[in-house]
Design a protein around this motif. Sequence first.
Motif, PDB file in Angstrom:
ATOM      1  N   VAL A  10       0.928  -1.162  -0.069  1.00  0.00           N
ATOM      2  CA  VAL A  10      -0.097   0.040  -0.042  1.00  0.00           C
ATOM      3  C   VAL A  10       1.163   1.241  -0.152  1.00  0.00           C
ATOM      4  CG1 VAL A  10      -1.635   1.534   1.396  1.00  0.00           C
ATOM      5  CG2 VAL A  10      -2.004  -1.147   0.976  1.00  0.00           C
ATOM      6  N   THR A  13       2.575   1.565  -3.247  1.00  0.00           N
ATOM      7  CA  THR A  13       1.576   2.224  -4.419  1.00  0.00           C
ATOM      8  C   THR A  13       1.217   3.684  -4.338  1.00  0.00           C
ATOM      9  OG1 THR A  13       0.498  -0.028  -4.315  1.00  0.00           O
ATOM     10  CG2 THR A  13      -0.913   1.687  -5.374  1.00  0.00           C
ATOM     11  N   LEU A  33      -8.988   2.272   0.404  1.00  0.00           N
ATOM     12  CA  LEU A  33      -8.871   1.026  -0.359  1.00  0.00           C
ATOM     13  C   LEU A  33     -10.104   0.493  -0.567  1.00  0.00           C
ATOM     14  CD1 LEU A  33      -6.044  -0.072   2.008  1.00  0.00           C
ATOM     15  CD2 LEU A  33      -5.856   1.114  -0.036  1.00  0.00           C
ATOM     16  N   ARG A  34     -10.236  -0.204  -1.676  1.00  0.00           N
ATOM     17  CA  ARG A  34     -11.237  -1.116  -2.114  1.00  0.00           C
ATOM     18  C   ARG A  34     -10.840  -2.441  -2.028  1.00  0.00           C
ATOM     19  NH1 ARG A  34     -11.699  -0.395  -7.447  1.00  0.00           N
ATOM     20  NH2 ARG A  34     -12.877   1.174  -7.644  1.00  0.00           N
ATOM     21  N   ALA A  39     -10.450 -11.076  -1.030  1.00  0.00           N
ATOM     22  CA  ALA A  39      -8.972 -10.648  -1.164  1.00  0.00           C
ATOM     23  C   ALA A  39      -8.261 -10.972  -0.123  1.00  0.00           C
ATOM     24  CB  ALA A  39      -8.898  -8.972  -1.279  1.00  0.00           C
ATOM     25  N   LYS A 105     -11.955 -10.192  -5.667  1.00  0.00           N
ATOM     26  CA  LYS A 105     -10.633 -10.003  -5.585  1.00  0.00           C
ATOM     27  C   LYS A 105      -9.942  -8.765  -5.170  1.00  0.00           C
ATOM     28  CE  LYS A 105      -8.152 -13.422  -5.598  1.00  0.00           C
ATOM     29  NZ  LYS A 105      -7.380 -14.149  -4.465  1.00  0.00           N
ATOM     30  N   GLU A 106     -10.733  -7.660  -5.380  1.00  0.00           N
ATOM     31  CA  GLU A 106     -10.304  -6.379  -5.604  1.00  0.00           C
ATOM     32  C   GLU A 106      -9.399  -6.013  -4.407  1.00  0.00           C
ATOM     33  OE1 GLU A 106     -13.250  -7.190  -5.883  1.00  0.00           O
ATOM     34  OE2 GLU A 106     -13.765  -6.497  -8.141  1.00  0.00           O
ATOM     35  N   PHE A 107      -8.358  -5.157  -4.633  1.00  0.00           N
ATOM     36  CA  PHE A 107      -7.224  -4.706  -3.649  1.00  0.00           C
ATOM     37  C   PHE A 107      -6.709  -3.585  -4.064  1.00  0.00           C
ATOM     38  CE2 PHE A 107      -3.496  -5.344  -0.658  1.00  0.00           C
ATOM     39  CZ  PHE A 107      -4.052  -4.666   0.342  1.00  0.00           C
ATOM     40  N   ASP A 108      -7.491  -2.460  -4.290  1.00  0.00           N
ATOM     41  CA  ASP A 108      -6.797  -1.187  -5.052  1.00  0.00           C
ATOM     42  C   ASP A 108      -7.060   0.173  -3.971  1.00  0.00           C
ATOM     43  OD1 ASP A 108      -7.353  -2.719  -7.470  1.00  0.00           O
ATOM     44  OD2 ASP A 108      -9.571  -2.427  -7.216  1.00  0.00           O
ATOM     45  N   VAL A 109      -6.045   0.971  -4.462  1.00  0.00           N
ATOM     46  CA  VAL A 109      -6.102   2.328  -3.809  1.00  0.00           C
ATOM     47  C   VAL A 109      -6.938   2.792  -4.850  1.00  0.00           C
ATOM     48  CG1 VAL A 109      -4.733   4.376  -3.301  1.00  0.00           C
ATOM     49  CG2 VAL A 109      -3.802   2.285  -3.107  1.00  0.00           C
ATOM     50  N   ILE A 110      -8.315   3.657  -4.187  1.00  0.00           N
ATOM     51  CA  ILE A 110      -8.990   4.430  -5.021  1.00  0.00           C
ATOM     52  C   ILE A 110      -8.978   5.982  -4.747  1.00  0.00           C
ATOM     53  CG2 ILE A 110     -10.576   2.587  -5.618  1.00  0.00           C
ATOM     54  CD1 ILE A 110     -12.403   3.501  -3.682  1.00  0.00           C
ATOM     55  N   SER A 111      -8.411   6.379  -3.705  1.00  0.00           N
ATOM     56  CA  SER A 111      -8.405   7.607  -3.323  1.00  0.00           C
ATOM     57  C   SER A 111      -7.489   8.229  -2.391  1.00  0.00           C
ATOM     58  CB  SER A 111      -9.680   8.480  -3.412  1.00  0.00           C
ATOM     59  OG  SER A 111     -10.443   8.012  -2.324  1.00  0.00           O
TER      60      SER A 111
END
Lengths: 120, 229
Positions: A10, A13, A33-34, A39, A105-111
């Motif tokens: 994290v 990223t 995070l999403r 995940a 399975k999402e593991f994203d930084v969205i903002s």
Amino acid sequence: MHEASLARAVVNTVMDALKDKGLKDQRVTSITLRIGDLAQVDLESLEFAFSFATLETELESCRLMFTSKDAVVRCMDCKRQSSYSTEYFYRCKVCGGPCELVSGKEFDVISLELESSGVQ
Amino acid sequence: MKQLIELEDHILNKANSEALRLRETLASAGTLVVNVMSSPGSGKTEMISALSNELRSCGDTVAVLVGDCATDHDAKRLAPHVDWVEQIVTKGICHLEPRMLVPYLPELLELTPKYLFIENVGNLVCPVDFDLGESVRISLLSTTEGEDKPAKYPDLFRSCDITVISKVDLAEVVEFSERKAQNFLDQVAPKTRTIKVSARTKEGVPELAQAIREVAQRSRGDEISITES
């Protein structure tokens, strides 16, 4: 130790994103995070690991916020979509066909929320 | 003043790009990378040893990178059966990550083995999310650990191309039901191939070697893509 690696990812990223956008010196106050249901990320463990991964860095005391994403499967035979459950796993609950994962399975930084220093 | 920046970045992007670089570099050198994952004690080391003996009997070279939290016991056990082996001691980290493999790349490119087996740290959870640049993923389900492991750890078994039911020579003693295990595997990983293996009696070892050779032949000269994970 899984979450320790994820916390470091994290941080990497976010730091890469700040660098890419020319915002390296801004203070980040929160990261959203999403995280998909499948995940395999425990939120409390991630927060704990994140607090250590960011000690004495630009991200120290930055808050982590989470949005979730439901696990959904789609049958490759009848194309029907349904919620993932451990009763059926990756078999269609209607026709028994093999399923693929649509989301979960999402593991994203969205903002990122930034506080610009010195700007009034 | 607050400012909101919208992003859409997968958190493992950096690790995934390292994995992509490993895959492309090793594939262009003619090396097929196989990631082997399972719980501790399910027989990864013995299976890789038996498989390596089989592949080497046909003149192919086999390299192994083996991960454990501590000790080089597995590297020592593998050494007599492979052309090259290095132990990665993770000091408590429960899985391998592509960055841990990168330091071995120059030596591997010099050796250019036909196969590189990566024996992951024994764990059915954490290794799933880390692409190591492999083209084949193998999971082991040993007869001694119960038929329902795939249901308890669906993600790992689902992410694999092949599930090896290991220690089949013990199946009768521990009353392992192959049918039950296969039912669980069909539920969680309908597209995964199952092969029964005993590293001790060598049952299934030629079949497993053949399955891996087929992937190697398909991959040669082609764009390699890993399975859904």
